[in-house]
Design a protein around this motif. Structure first.
Motif, PDB file in Angstrom:
ATOM      1  N   ALA A  85       0.825  -1.203   0.000  1.00 57.55           N
ATOM      2  CA  ALA A  85       0.000   0.000   0.000  1.00 57.55           C
ATOM      3  C   ALA A  85       0.863   1.259   0.000  1.00 57.55           C
ATOM      4  CB  ALA A  85      -0.940  -0.010   1.214  1.00 57.55           C
ATOM      5  N   ARG A  86       1.955   1.193   0.750  1.00 57.29           N
ATOM      6  CA  ARG A  86       2.875   2.344   0.794  1.00 57.29           C
ATOM      7  C   ARG A  86       3.533   2.560  -0.566  1.00 57.29           C
ATOM      8  NH1 ARG A  86       4.212   6.479   4.397  1.00 57.29           N
ATOM      9  NH2 ARG A  86       6.397   7.045   4.195  1.00 57.29           N
ATOM     10  N   ALA A  87       3.959   1.462  -1.193  1.00 60.94           N
ATOM     11  CA  ALA A  87       4.590   1.570  -2.506  1.00 60.94           C
ATOM     12  C   ALA A  87       3.609   2.117  -3.532  1.00 60.94           C
ATOM     13  CB  ALA A  87       5.122   0.206  -2.946  1.00 60.94           C
ATOM     14  N   LEU A  88       2.357   1.680  -3.471  1.00 59.75           N
ATOM     15  CA  LEU A  88       1.337   2.180  -4.392  1.00 59.75           C
ATOM     16  C   LEU A  88       1.128   3.679  -4.222  1.00 59.75           C
ATOM     17  CD1 LEU A  88      -1.452  -0.560  -4.329  1.00 59.75           C
ATOM     18  CD2 LEU A  88      -0.192   0.196  -6.339  1.00 59.75           C
ATOM     19  N   LEU A  89       1.147   4.136  -2.979  1.00 55.82           N
ATOM     20  CA  LEU A  89       0.957   5.567  -2.728  1.00 55.82           C
ATOM     21  C   LEU A  89       2.055   6.383  -3.402  1.00 55.82           C
ATOM     22  CD1 LEU A  89      -0.757   7.690  -1.192  1.00 55.82           C
ATOM     23  CD2 LEU A  89       0.853   7.449   0.694  1.00 55.82           C
ATOM     24  N   LEU A  90       3.279   5.894  -3.350  1.00 57.36           N
ATOM     25  CA  LEU A  90       4.400   6.644  -3.913  1.00 57.36           C
ATOM     26  C   LEU A  90       4.441   6.564  -5.439  1.00 57.36           C
ATOM     27  CD1 LEU A  90       7.210   5.786  -1.336  1.00 57.36           C
ATOM     28  CD2 LEU A  90       5.978   7.948  -1.601  1.00 57.36           C
ATOM     29  N   THR A  91       3.949   5.474  -6.004  1.00 58.06           N
ATOM     30  CA  THR A  91       3.973   5.347  -7.464  1.00 58.06           C
ATOM     31  C   THR A  91       2.672   5.815  -8.106  1.00 58.06           C
ATOM     32  OG1 THR A  91       3.216   3.034  -7.343  1.00 58.06           O
ATOM     33  CG2 THR A  91       5.602   3.419  -7.386  1.00 58.06           C
ATOM     34  N   ALA A  92       1.711   6.266  -7.294  1.00 63.38           N
ATOM     35  CA  ALA A  92       0.391   6.636  -7.808  1.00 63.38           C
ATOM     36  C   ALA A  92       0.478   7.772  -8.819  1.00 63.38           C
ATOM     37  CB  ALA A  92      -0.527   7.042  -6.653  1.00 63.38           C
ATOM     38  N   ARG A  93      -0.161   7.567  -9.972  1.00 64.24           N
ATOM     39  CA  ARG A  93      -0.230   8.585 -11.022  1.00 64.24           C
ATOM     40  C   ARG A  93      -1.695   8.865 -11.325  1.00 64.24           C
ATOM     41  NH1 ARG A  93       4.715   8.731 -14.230  1.00 64.24           N
ATOM     42  NH2 ARG A  93       6.176   7.197 -13.425  1.00 64.24           N
ATOM     43  N   GLY A  94      -2.043  10.125 -11.414  1.00 64.87           N
ATOM     44  CA  GLY A  94      -3.418  10.490 -11.699  1.00 64.87           C
ATOM     45  C   GLY A  94      -4.333  10.168 -10.532  1.00 64.87           C
ATOM     46  N   ASN A  95      -5.539  10.696 -10.591  1.00 68.89           N
ATOM     47  CA  ASN A  95      -6.496  10.442  -9.518  1.00 68.89           C
ATOM     48  C   ASN A  95      -6.815   8.966  -9.393  1.00 68.89           C
ATOM     49  OD1 ASN A  95      -6.531  13.183  -9.110  1.00 68.89           O
ATOM     50  ND2 ASN A  95      -8.449  13.534 -10.203  1.00 68.89           N
ATOM     51  N   SER A  96      -6.883   8.261 -10.534  1.00 71.56           N
ATOM     52  CA  SER A  96      -7.209   6.839 -10.493  1.00 71.56           C
ATOM     53  C   SER A  96      -6.135   6.051  -9.762  1.00 71.56           C
ATOM     54  CB  SER A  96      -7.389   6.302 -11.914  1.00 71.56           C
ATOM     55  OG  SER A  96      -6.244   6.567 -12.705  1.00 71.56           O
ATOM     56  N   GLY A  97      -4.862   6.402  -9.974  1.00 72.25           N
ATOM     57  CA  GLY A  97      -3.784   5.711  -9.280  1.00 72.25           C
ATOM     58  C   GLY A  97      -3.823   5.951  -7.785  1.00 72.25           C
ATOM     59  N   VAL A  98      -4.154   7.170  -7.370  1.00 72.46           N
ATOM     60  CA  VAL A  98      -4.244   7.475  -5.939  1.00 72.46           C
ATOM     61  C   VAL A  98      -5.405   6.711  -5.307  1.00 72.46           C
ATOM     62  CG1 VAL A  98      -4.619   9.282  -4.225  1.00 72.46           C
ATOM     63  CG2 VAL A  98      -3.177   9.729  -6.211  1.00 72.46           C
ATOM     64  N   ILE A  99      -6.550   6.668  -5.996  1.00 72.36           N
ATOM     65  CA  ILE A  99      -7.691   5.930  -5.460  1.00 72.36           C
ATOM     66  C   ILE A  99      -7.345   4.445  -5.331  1.00 72.36           C
ATOM     67  CG2 ILE A  99     -10.050   5.183  -5.958  1.00 72.36           C
ATOM     68  CD1 ILE A  99     -10.551   7.965  -7.122  1.00 72.36           C
ATOM     69  N   LEU A 100      -6.621   3.893  -6.309  1.00 71.64           N
ATOM     70  CA  LEU A 100      -6.181   2.498  -6.216  1.00 71.64           C
ATOM     71  C   LEU A 100      -5.316   2.303  -4.972  1.00 71.64           C
ATOM     72  CD1 LEU A 100      -5.944  -0.329  -7.603  1.00 71.64           C
ATOM     73  CD2 LEU A 100      -3.832   0.522  -8.648  1.00 71.64           C
ATOM     74  N   SER A 101      -4.413   3.245  -4.712  1.00 72.59           N
ATOM     75  CA  SER A 101      -3.559   3.113  -3.532  1.00 72.59           C
ATOM     76  C   SER A 101      -4.374   3.165  -2.248  1.00 72.59           C
ATOM     77  CB  SER A 101      -2.492   4.217  -3.525  1.00 72.59           C
ATOM     78  OG  SER A 101      -3.028   5.476  -3.150  1.00 72.59           O
ATOM     79  N   GLN A 102      -5.434   3.974  -2.240  1.00 74.96           N
ATOM     80  CA  GLN A 102      -6.273   4.069  -1.051  1.00 74.96           C
ATOM     81  C   GLN A 102      -7.082   2.800  -0.837  1.00 74.96           C
ATOM     82  OE1 GLN A 102      -6.031   6.819   1.212  1.00 74.96           O
ATOM     83  NE2 GLN A 102      -4.272   6.823  -0.169  1.00 74.96           N
TER      84      GLN A 102
END
Length: 552
Positions: A85-102
């Protein structure tokens, strides 16, 4: 959308719990699914404009997280889920990527609540995790809207709570509910209905759950290839480092549009941070005075190009190694500024205002980690962060969240376009404290009316009527307001509409695909509508949109 067709000679039995191995397999299979369907997801765009990148953002987000957090044997589900989850937060691109990390952050929270060992989730545990994930996703968005990934997530999480304890049964129920909610998104969002598509983010959530179903029911899970080594990942856009040694600027007279285009092409091959702007009508058929700015190693070649194009004067050459740090506009400020830039011209303008810039544009938007790197590179305890794009705001929020954990206070100025970012930096006062400065920048961005012009890449029904590929589209505030056959006329309509309620300052930002004469034609239209307005025409170099317009 229908269920995926899988072919496997002897599928294994359905899982009873989702453990660390199965969770890792789910993530890897989801990456493969996003890779296979990224083009399809990108095409699910409300507007017939080639800037939809939901699929690209999601693939790069999960691919980067998997490459950066390789699976380790013997690691429990709790530690693994937190790390991922932490790695996803740092690699998140665009709003969709951030929502995926959340979503994965919510899963990790529920797993952690079960104890430090994190042995695995049964059906009821997965249902609670999806509820927590849904809450995290909704909380991440400033203005939640029905008919998006949020609606699909909410429907899936509610279905899971009513599905009992069996893991396979819960997964089947949440997937069915997600598909039904996705099919309903066009009814909830008229823009989707006009475009004839379902929501891209909602589709991606269904793809994610389809990957989970395959793992839980034993289909294709064992045959998923191992994660790609991190060394083969594309390098992110550079944030700094070695570059051209000299800054060259001069004014250019006695030229015309054709020679300026040739000059711009030649200078682009010599260096970077190129801005060529100006060109008010001059005498004797000339195009007035142009301002030239470029970073190069070969100063002589840059000046020679100017001589061939016209008459250079007020030439200034500065070697970066000789520049004193205190020349920065913000050298005395108690904070630093980081700004996203969609083109080289915009990057130069933001840098001139004292900001550290981060490349970010459709299909290559900056990740939260890249924004964080830029923030930390300033060395400041307080940083004002301008995303300058509506689809990068959540990534900026994510960067601010991680920066706070490292003792850096990041204030996100919610600028949703380049012209809002320019308006914000125009009021930057280095003598003000960070709170006052952040408020002033936010107010300036919010007070800017924004528009743009682009070209349709497919047939669609828009709020302004149907369009065909190649039609000019005029947008105001992100909505299509005019469909035309002529780019200049469409742009003039956008400017006149933005000035209908008045305006004292007009900013025209020309993109990399702007045709010759577009800036002059739109400026003339603006002067007819608002004769006393201050009009600035600059080269931004942004993709997709040949013209951005801001009115203050």
């Amino acid at each position: 959308m229908g269920s995926p067709t899988t072919t496997q000679a002897s599928p294994g039995p359905a899982l009873r719990v989702l453990d660390a191995v199965a969770a890792r397999r789910w993530a890897v299979l989801a990456r493969a699914a996003f890779a296979a369907r990224r083009t399809e997801l990108d095409a699910l765009n409300v507007f017939p404009v080639p800037d939809g990148d939901t699929g690209t953002n999601l693939f790069l987000t999960i691919d980067g997280a998997l490459a950066g957090e390789p699976g380790r044997s013997g690691v429990g589900l709790t530690a693994q889920s937190r790390a991922f989850a932490r790695a996803l937060l740092l690699t998140a691109r665009g709003n969709s990527g951030v929502i995926l990390s959340q979503i994965f952050r919510g899963l990790a929270d529920e797993i952690a609540a079960r104890g430090p060992e994190g042995g695995g989730l049964d059906g009821a545990g997965l249902a609670r995790a999806l509820v927590r994930a849904d809450e995290m996703a909704w909380a991440a968005v400033d203005r939640p809207v029905e008919g998006t990934i949020l609606s699909v997530s909410r429907a899936a999480s509610r279905a899971g709570l009513a599905a009992g304890d069996d893991l396979a049964g819960v997964v089947t129920a949440v997937l069915a509910a997600a598909r039904a909610a996705l099919a309903d998104t066009p009814r909830q969002l008229p823009a989707l209905a006009r475009a004839g598509v379902v929501d891209a983010g909602g589709t991606a959530y269904v793809v994610l759950l389809e990957a989970l179903e395959r793992v839980v029911r034993g289909g294709e899970g064992e045959s998923v290839p191992p994660p790609r080594p991190a060394a083969t990942r594309p390098a992110p856009p550079p944030l700094g480092g070695d570059g051209p040694a000299y800054e060259v600027t001069y004014l250019l007279d006695g030229t015309d549009e054709d020679r300026v285009r040739a000059l711009r092409a030649r200078l682009a091959g010599l260096g970077d941070s190129l801005v060529v702007s100006g060109g008010d009508d001059g005498a004797d058929g000339a195009d007035g005075t142009w301002s030239v700015h470029v970073h190069v190693d070969d100063v002589g070649a840059a000046l020679e190009a100017g001589v061939e194009a016209g008459r250079p004067h007020r030439v200034r050459v500065e070697r970066f190694a000789d520049a004193a740090p205190e020349t920065s506009r913000l050298h005395a400020a108690s904070y630093a500024v980081v700004a996203c830039a969609a083109g080289e011209g915009l990057a130069t303008l933001f840098a001139a205002a004292g900001a550290r810039t981060v490349p970010s544009a459709p299909r290559r938007r900056a990740s939260a980690g890249q924004l964080l790197d830029a923030v930390l590179a300033t060395g400041a305890a307080t940083v004002l962060l301008l995303p300058n794009d509506g689809d990068t705001v959540l990534a900026a929020d994510a960067a601010a969240q991680v920066a706070a954990e490292r003792g850096v206070d990041v204030r996100v100025v919610r600028s949703r376009s380049a012209v809002e970012g320019l308006a914000a930096l125009a009021v930057l006062d280095p003598s003000a404290d960070a709170t006052t400065a952040a408020t002033a920048l936010s107010e300036a961005a919010a007070a800017t009316r924004r528009g743009s012009v682009t070209v349709a890449d497919r047939a669609a029904d828009t709020a302004a009527g149907p369009c065909r590929p190649g039609d000019a589209l005029g947008l105001v505030g992100g909505e299509v307001v005019v469909v035309g056959s002529d780019l200049e006329q469409t742009a003039a309509h956008v400017v006149q509409r933005l000035l209908a309620d008045g305006g004292e300052v007009v900013t025209l930002v020309l993109g990399e695909s702007a045709p010759a004469g577009l800036g002059e034609a739109v400026e003339a239209a603006a002067r007819r509508t608002a004769p006393h307005a201050e009009i600035t025409r600059i080269y931004g170099g942004q993709p997709v949109h040949p013209l951005f317009v801001g009115v203050e």
